[in-house]
Design a protein around this motif. Structure first.
Motif, PDB file in Angstrom:
ATOM      1  N   LEU A   3      -8.220  -6.976   7.885  1.00  0.00           N
ATOM      2  CA  LEU A   3      -6.761  -7.033   7.808  1.00  0.00           C
ATOM      3  C   LEU A   3      -6.356  -6.555   6.424  1.00  0.00           C
ATOM      4  N   THR A   4      -5.491  -5.549   6.354  1.00  0.00           N
ATOM      5  CA  THR A   4      -5.048  -5.020   5.069  1.00  0.00           C
ATOM      6  C   THR A   4      -3.534  -4.898   5.037  1.00  0.00           C
ATOM      7  N   GLN A   5      -3.009  -4.945   3.818  1.00  0.00           N
ATOM      8  CA  GLN A   5      -1.571  -4.804   3.601  1.00  0.00           C
ATOM      9  C   GLN A   5      -1.364  -3.945   2.371  1.00  0.00           C
ATOM     10  N   LYS A   6      -0.397  -3.056   2.417  1.00  0.00           N
ATOM     11  CA  LYS A   6      -0.062  -2.296   1.223  1.00  0.00           C
ATOM     12  C   LYS A   6       1.374  -1.798   1.307  1.00  0.00           C
ATOM     13  N   ARG A   7       1.907  -1.450   0.142  1.00  0.00           N
ATOM     14  CA  ARG A   7       3.272  -0.931   0.095  1.00  0.00           C
ATOM     15  C   ARG A   7       3.323   0.413   0.799  1.00  0.00           C
TER      16      ARG A   7
END
Length: 131
Positions: free
Chosen positions: A30-34
């Motif tokens: 699971l990844t998150q970025k702008r």
């Protein structure tokens, strides 16, 4: 696969967790970025050859989920992504946390007995035992 709506993303993420439950190994990343795609970068100057993007307003987040490496013998690699606007973050994260908690609660913990036995064997062989 392109960017999914939040409802479809959560449905497929739940399916991904359920699929991992049936198998005895595997990973879900699971990844998150702008999400700054389309934002203009300031031009480089001699004083600042690598300018950073400074934004005055909040930017959306890109949330991704994958099922690890895909191979010929393994199941097909699944890539899910959704775009979350700043105004929707609170509602999204509450539902995201709920889906992740229920999905991860049913996953089996890794069997580390082989690693522990191997480490114990090295310790006994490499260091003199004190009785």
């Amino acid at each position: 696969m392109g960017v999914l709506t939040h409802d479809v993303f959560f449905a497929k993420l739940t399916e991904l967790f359920i699929g991992r439950r049936a198998k005895d190994h595997g990973a879900i990343s699971l990844t998150q970025k702008r999400y700054t795609h389309g934002q203009a970068l300031p031009p480089p100057s001699p004083e600042n050859p690598f300018p950073e993007l400074h934004l005055d307003s909040p930017v959306p987040l890109l949330i991704r989920a994958t099922n690890g490496k895909g191979g010929e013998k393994k199941a097909k690699k699944v890539k899910l992504s959704t775009l979350v606007e700043p105004a929707d973050l609170e509602a999204f994260y509450s539902r995201y946390a709920e889906v992740c908690k229920t999905g991860m609660a049913a996953l089996k913990p890794r069997d580390r007995t082989k690693r522990k036995a191997k480490a114990k064997k090295k310790k006994v062989g490499g260091i003199a035992q004190v009785v």
